[in-house]
Design a protein around this motif. Structure first.
Motif, PDB file in Angstrom:
ATOM      1  N   MET A   2      65.209 112.549  19.948  1.00 19.46           N
ATOM      2  CA  MET A   2      65.251 113.455  21.089  1.00 19.46           C
ATOM      3  C   MET A   2      64.025 113.216  21.967  1.00 19.46           C
ATOM      4  O   MET A   2      62.907 113.386  21.508  1.00 19.46           O
ATOM      5  CB  MET A   2      65.266 114.892  20.588  1.00 19.46           C
ATOM      6  CG  MET A   2      65.621 115.901  21.642  1.00 19.46           C
ATOM      7  SD  MET A   2      65.929 117.545  20.964  1.00 19.46           S
ATOM      8  CE  MET A   2      64.266 118.112  20.648  1.00 19.46           C
ATOM      9  N   GLU A   6      63.174 121.663  25.689  1.00 24.97           N
ATOM     10  CA  GLU A   6      63.817 122.722  26.457  1.00 24.97           C
ATOM     11  C   GLU A   6      62.929 123.955  26.441  1.00 24.97           C
ATOM     12  O   GLU A   6      62.264 124.254  25.441  1.00 24.97           O
ATOM     13  CB  GLU A   6      65.207 123.031  25.898  1.00 24.97           C
ATOM     14  CG  GLU A   6      66.151 121.861  26.135  1.00 24.97           C
ATOM     15  CD  GLU A   6      67.622 122.197  26.045  1.00 24.97           C
ATOM     16  OE1 GLU A   6      67.986 122.972  25.147  1.00 24.97           O
ATOM     17  OE2 GLU A   6      68.402 121.664  26.863  1.00 24.97           O
ATOM     18  N   ILE A  18      67.424 127.927  31.378  1.00 22.74           N
ATOM     19  CA  ILE A  18      66.935 126.939  30.412  1.00 22.74           C
ATOM     20  C   ILE A  18      66.700 125.642  31.175  1.00 22.74           C
ATOM     21  O   ILE A  18      67.602 125.145  31.859  1.00 22.74           O
ATOM     22  CB  ILE A  18      67.949 126.714  29.278  1.00 22.74           C
ATOM     23  CG1 ILE A  18      68.165 128.012  28.488  1.00 22.74           C
ATOM     24  CG2 ILE A  18      67.473 125.596  28.343  1.00 22.74           C
ATOM     25  CD1 ILE A  18      69.175 127.890  27.349  1.00 22.74           C
ATOM     26  N   ARG A  42      76.374 129.637  30.665  1.00 17.23           N
ATOM     27  CA  ARG A  42      75.412 128.560  30.884  1.00 17.23           C
ATOM     28  C   ARG A  42      75.722 127.184  30.275  1.00 17.23           C
ATOM     29  O   ARG A  42      75.543 126.172  30.958  1.00 17.23           O
ATOM     30  CB  ARG A  42      74.089 129.077  30.313  1.00 17.23           C
ATOM     31  CG  ARG A  42      72.828 128.631  30.835  1.00 17.23           C
ATOM     32  CD  ARG A  42      71.739 129.451  30.174  1.00 17.23           C
ATOM     33  NE  ARG A  42      72.029 129.745  28.799  1.00 17.23           N
ATOM     34  CZ  ARG A  42      72.140 130.982  28.296  1.00 17.23           C
ATOM     35  NH1 ARG A  42      71.887 132.029  29.043  1.00 17.23           N
ATOM     36  NH2 ARG A  42      72.449 131.171  27.029  1.00 17.23           N
ATOM     37  N   PRO A  43      76.166 127.053  29.027  1.00 20.16           N
ATOM     38  CA  PRO A  43      76.399 125.690  28.497  1.00 20.16           C
ATOM     39  C   PRO A  43      77.566 124.972  29.163  1.00 20.16           C
ATOM     40  O   PRO A  43      77.734 123.773  28.959  1.00 20.16           O
ATOM     41  CB  PRO A  43      76.704 125.935  27.015  1.00 20.16           C
ATOM     42  CG  PRO A  43      76.177 127.278  26.709  1.00 20.16           C
ATOM     43  CD  PRO A  43      76.300 128.069  27.968  1.00 20.16           C
ATOM     44  N   ARG A  47      80.836 123.035  26.692  1.00 15.23           N
ATOM     45  CA  ARG A  47      79.428 122.647  26.505  1.00 15.23           C
ATOM     46  C   ARG A  47      78.972 121.498  27.408  1.00 15.23           C
ATOM     47  O   ARG A  47      77.942 120.878  27.177  1.00 15.23           O
ATOM     48  CB  ARG A  47      79.201 122.240  25.045  1.00 15.23           C
ATOM     49  CG  ARG A  47      78.104 123.028  24.369  1.00 15.23           C
ATOM     50  CD  ARG A  47      77.976 122.681  22.934  1.00 15.23           C
ATOM     51  NE  ARG A  47      76.603 122.780  22.499  1.00 15.23           N
ATOM     52  CZ  ARG A  47      75.995 121.912  21.716  1.00 15.23           C
ATOM     53  NH1 ARG A  47      76.647 120.852  21.292  1.00 15.23           N
ATOM     54  NH2 ARG A  47      74.757 122.083  21.351  1.00 15.23           N
ATOM     55  N   ALA A  50      75.386 121.792  29.103  1.00  9.75           N
ATOM     56  CA  ALA A  50      74.253 121.610  28.184  1.00  9.75           C
ATOM     57  C   ALA A  50      74.061 120.121  27.890  1.00  9.75           C
ATOM     58  O   ALA A  50      72.942 119.607  27.899  1.00  9.75           O
ATOM     59  CB  ALA A  50      74.484 122.387  26.893  1.00  9.75           C
ATOM     60  N   ARG A  54      70.826 117.676  29.098  1.00  4.62           N
ATOM     61  CA  ARG A  54      70.011 116.923  28.137  1.00  4.62           C
ATOM     62  C   ARG A  54      70.029 115.429  28.448  1.00  4.62           C
ATOM     63  O   ARG A  54      69.009 114.746  28.324  1.00  4.62           O
ATOM     64  CB  ARG A  54      70.504 117.222  26.721  1.00  4.62           C
ATOM     65  CG  ARG A  54      70.161 118.642  26.333  1.00  4.62           C
ATOM     66  CD  ARG A  54      70.895 119.167  25.145  1.00  4.62           C
ATOM     67  NE  ARG A  54      70.527 120.580  24.939  1.00  4.62           N
ATOM     68  CZ  ARG A  54      71.064 121.368  24.045  1.00  4.62           C
ATOM     69  NH1 ARG A  54      72.013 120.913  23.240  1.00  4.62           N
ATOM     70  NH2 ARG A  54      70.663 122.616  23.927  1.00  4.62           N
ATOM     71  N   ARG A  65      69.804 125.132  33.945  1.00  5.94           N
ATOM     72  CA  ARG A  65      71.075 125.850  33.893  1.00  5.94           C
ATOM     73  C   ARG A  65      70.759 127.314  33.639  1.00  5.94           C
ATOM     74  O   ARG A  65      69.776 127.636  32.971  1.00  5.94           O
ATOM     75  CB  ARG A  65      71.998 125.260  32.819  1.00  5.94           C
ATOM     76  CG  ARG A  65      71.459 125.307  31.399  1.00  5.94           C
ATOM     77  CD  ARG A  65      72.355 124.493  30.464  1.00  5.94           C
ATOM     78  NE  ARG A  65      72.028 124.671  29.064  1.00  5.94           N
ATOM     79  CZ  ARG A  65      71.085 123.993  28.402  1.00  5.94           C
ATOM     80  NH1 ARG A  65      70.343 123.087  29.034  1.00  5.94           N
ATOM     81  NH2 ARG A  65      70.879 124.215  27.113  1.00  5.94           N
TER      82      ARG A  65
ATOM     83  N   PHE B  18      69.056 128.190  19.626  1.00  4.14           N
ATOM     84  CA  PHE B  18      68.847 129.098  20.746  1.00  4.14           C
ATOM     85  C   PHE B  18      69.318 130.485  20.312  1.00  4.14           C
ATOM     86  O   PHE B  18      70.365 130.614  19.659  1.00  4.14           O
ATOM     87  CB  PHE B  18      69.636 128.647  21.976  1.00  4.14           C
ATOM     88  CG  PHE B  18      69.571 129.629  23.103  1.00  4.14           C
ATOM     89  CD1 PHE B  18      68.467 129.673  23.936  1.00  4.14           C
ATOM     90  CD2 PHE B  18      70.602 130.529  23.315  1.00  4.14           C
ATOM     91  CE1 PHE B  18      68.388 130.607  24.956  1.00  4.14           C
ATOM     92  CE2 PHE B  18      70.539 131.468  24.338  1.00  4.14           C
ATOM     93  CZ  PHE B  18      69.426 131.502  25.161  1.00  4.14           C
ATOM     94  N   GLY B  70      74.664 122.641  17.283  1.00  4.27           N
ATOM     95  CA  GLY B  70      75.878 121.962  17.756  1.00  4.27           C
ATOM     96  C   GLY B  70      76.803 122.854  18.572  1.00  4.27           C
ATOM     97  O   GLY B  70      77.904 122.433  18.938  1.00  4.27           O
ATOM     98  N   MET B  71      76.364 124.084  18.860  1.00  2.00           N
ATOM     99  CA  MET B  71      77.166 125.017  19.665  1.00  2.00           C
ATOM    100  C   MET B  71      76.293 125.575  20.791  1.00  2.00           C
ATOM    101  O   MET B  71      75.071 125.710  20.640  1.00  2.00           O
ATOM    102  CB  MET B  71      77.631 126.213  18.848  1.00  2.00           C
ATOM    103  CG  MET B  71      78.650 125.938  17.785  1.00  2.00           C
ATOM    104  SD  MET B  71      80.310 125.968  18.425  1.00  2.00           S
ATOM    105  CE  MET B  71      81.067 124.818  17.290  1.00  2.00           C
ATOM    106  N   ASP B  73      73.890 126.681  23.489  1.00  2.00           N
ATOM    107  CA  ASP B  73      72.632 126.113  23.978  1.00  2.00           C
ATOM    108  C   ASP B  73      71.735 125.602  22.858  1.00  2.00           C
ATOM    109  O   ASP B  73      70.615 125.160  23.131  1.00  2.00           O
ATOM    110  CB  ASP B  73      71.871 127.166  24.788  1.00  2.00           C
ATOM    111  CG  ASP B  73      72.490 127.374  26.158  1.00  2.00           C
ATOM    112  OD1 ASP B  73      72.684 126.374  26.871  1.00  2.00           O
ATOM    113  OD2 ASP B  73      72.785 128.525  26.512  1.00  2.00           O
ATOM    114  N   SER B  74      72.186 125.691  21.620  1.00  4.72           N
ATOM    115  CA  SER B  74      71.376 125.135  20.535  1.00  4.72           C
ATOM    116  C   SER B  74      71.416 123.611  20.570  1.00  4.72           C
ATOM    117  O   SER B  74      72.286 123.014  21.213  1.00  4.72           O
ATOM    118  CB  SER B  74      71.879 125.642  19.175  1.00  4.72           C
ATOM    119  OG  SER B  74      71.487 126.989  19.003  1.00  4.72           O
ATOM    120  N   ALA B  75      70.461 123.015  19.876  1.00  6.41           N
ATOM    121  CA  ALA B  75      70.394 121.556  19.842  1.00  6.41           C
ATOM    122  C   ALA B  75      71.578 121.003  19.052  1.00  6.41           C
ATOM    123  O   ALA B  75      72.284 121.752  18.365  1.00  6.41           O
ATOM    124  CB  ALA B  75      69.080 121.129  19.193  1.00  6.41           C
ATOM    125  N   GLY B  76      71.763 119.713  19.144  1.00 12.35           N
ATOM    126  CA  GLY B  76      72.780 119.041  18.336  1.00 12.35           C
ATOM    127  C   GLY B  76      74.031 118.696  19.120  1.00 12.35           C
ATOM    128  O   GLY B  76      74.460 119.455  19.989  1.00 12.35           O
TER     129      GLY B  76
END
Lengths: 267, 258
Positions: A2, A6, A18, A42-43, A47, A50, A54, A65, B18, B70-71, B73-76
């Motif tokens: 990574m 964030e 974010i 937001r995502p 998704r 998001a 990234r 966002r 998040f 993985g969901m 706004d969390s990482a992954g």
């Protein structure tokens, strides 16, 4: 590995955003602001926002966002017009990222907002327009005809029923153009000319999932000769739906937009 | 008027979670961890649980909501989500809640597939209460339902007037639009929620006309507008009066001090 971070930033009035940030030594002067797609938080759809944020941060572009008032985590409903809100968001984005120019927009009404913000603020040097403004006209009719030729027997029976009962066809699920805040017909050509004359770049994508855009000719008919200007990158993805349900479309969009951004805004 | 919610990026095992904390207004009567649904239901219900968190905070209940790795706004990557990971993330989030409200045992709410994570917490540690919202208890049936829903959307001529919904990249597996790993598929197939011997008082939050998931259990009936999101893929609106009424009834639960 990574190579971005964030952080959350306060945007005032109970709204936070974010920011996906590149490492300081790789940070570019251009930032990106992604607006909500309708009331989806937001995502982004499936998704996508998001992931886009990234990816762009990994390429060096700080990307913000956030949820508009009344959407997602922004619990209170809006007390001000959307344009007033995005003006303030642009200020905060500049403070948080140090960027001096931005690309802004998104899907549907978010595209409209990006366009309007670009018209009034020259810091918006690029606009992301997915299923933005287009007028219907003769190419729309041509598109309908083309769809009609591909209809199944059941589809034709539905059409016949509608003709007989004079019922309107069902709208496609997500977009109904009368919900959009579009200028009077013809204004979009003047507005596009203004954006191009000051050097703005536009990434324009139409999906096959709207009720109002059925043929790529509509884009050229709507915007006239300037639609072919070098500042414009136009894409029509007829097999993509409005919310990019398919992972192929989301991944394709992220790749295509990231490539456009790096070419148009290399620093 | 409630205290402003606080967005958080939780430290813990590099999961990059998040979360959002709703501090209680006034005296803290209780603390609630919300284990959200997953896959498309996560986005579909996000606004609902944000609204509910805000309402409960006004009634003296501190609330922490979080996105699994993985969901949201969390990482992954999307495909990094797993049930085992979700259970792990729920523990991280519970610790984050405890660090903010002190030692009192919290209540845990598991919504839909979030019941898998919530039940694992209830099996493992003392909680003040367990609230299960339209819980998924049979993973195999849930997976079959999701696959049916996914196929309906891919074949929908309203979503795809020009066709194209059935395109999938070679080697990819998606459910309701989201990439998922073979591990997740196998986990869901075999996952079940069964009432544990160590569970605290259980409350079901379900539509009145649905058969109770666990018969003989206290139940709060969901009003129209608060339960339909589980059968949809696209965004929805939640009536604020119904959310406020639900918050009133939840805040009056016997496990919450007056």
């Amino acid at each position: 590995m990574m190579n971005f971070t964030e952080e959350t930033i306060d945007l005032g009035e109970g709204v936070f955003g974010i920011v996906s940030q590149p490492p300081p030594d790789r940070k570019k002067k251009t930032g990106v602001i992604i607006f909500n797609s309708g009331i989806l938080h937001r995502p982004g759809p499936f998704r996508m926002h998001a992931r886009l944020a990234r990816r762009l941060a990994q390429l060096g572009y700080p990307t913000l966002r956030f949820d508009f008032p009344g959407v997602g985590d922004s619990l209170a409903r809006a007390t001000r017009p959307p344009m007033q809100i995005v003006r303030d968001v642009l200020e905060r984005a500049q403070q948080a990222t140090g960027c001096t120019r931005f690309v802004a927009g998104g899907i549907c009404s978010a595209a409209d907002l990006g366009w309007q913000l670009a018209l009034e603020d020259e810091r918006v040097a690029g606009v992301l327009l997915i299923d933005g403004l287009a007028r219907k006209g003769r190419y729309f009719l041509l598109g309908r005809l083309r769809r009609a030729t591909r209809k199944s027997l059941g589809g034709w029976i539905d059409v016949a029923r509608r003709v007989i009962t004079r019922a309107k066809p069902p709208p496609t699920i997500e977009t109904v153009e009368n919900l959009r805040d579009w200028p009077a017909p013809g204004a979009e050509r003047r507005e596009l000319r203004a954006l191009l004359e000051r050097g703005a770049a536009l990434f324009i994508l139409f999906s096959g999932g709207t009720s109002y855009f059925l043929h790529p000719g509509q884009f050229y008919a709507t915007y006239g000769a300037d639609a072919r200007a070098p500042g414009i990158d136009f894409h029509y993805w007829p097999q993509c739906d409005h919310m990019m349900y398919s992972e192929i479309d989301r991944a394709g969009f992220i790749d295509t937009f990231a490539e456009w951004l790096t070419q148009r805004f290399p620093d | 008027m409630s205290a402003a919610l606080q967005p958080l990026l939780l430290e813990g095992d590099d999961r990059g979670l998040f979360a959002v904390f709703h501090p209680a207004l006034g005296r803290v009567r209780a603390a609630l961890l919300i284990c959200p649904p997953f896959l498309h239901e996560h986005a579909m219900s996000y606004r609902l649980f944000a609204m509910l968190g805000g309402e409960l905070a006004q009634r003296g209940i501190a609330v922490l909501r979080f996105d699994y790795h993985g969901m949201g706004d969390s990482a992954g990557e999307d495909s990094a989500f797993s049930l085992e990971g979700a259970r792990h993330d729920a523990r991280i989030a519970l610790d984050a809640l405890r660090s903010r409200i002190g030692g009192a045992a919290p209540i845990v709410l598991g919504a839909r597939g979030g019941a898998f994570a919530a039940a694992s917490l209830a099996d493992a540690m003392p909680l003040r209460g367990l609230w299960l919202w339209q819980p998924v208890t049979d993973g195999a049936q849930y997976l079959a339902d999701l696959e049916t829903l996914d196929l309906a959307h891919r074949r929908s001529t309203r979503r795809y007037p020009n066709g194209g919904g059935e395109r999938v990249a070679p080697g990819d597996r998606t459910i309701v639009g989201l990439p998922c790993s073979a591990t997740l598929i196998e986990e869901i197939k075999t996952a079940r929620v069964e009432r544990g011997a160590k569970w605290p008082p259980l409350t079901l939050i379900e539509p009145a006309d649905a058969a109770p998931t666990f018969p003989g259990t206290r139940r709060i009936a969901l009003a129209n507008g608060l339960s339909e999101w589980v059968t949809r893929v696209d965004i929805d609106h939640f009536p604020p009066p119904a959310v406020r009424d639900l918050a009133d009834r939840l805040a009056a639960s016997p496990e919450i001090p007056r």
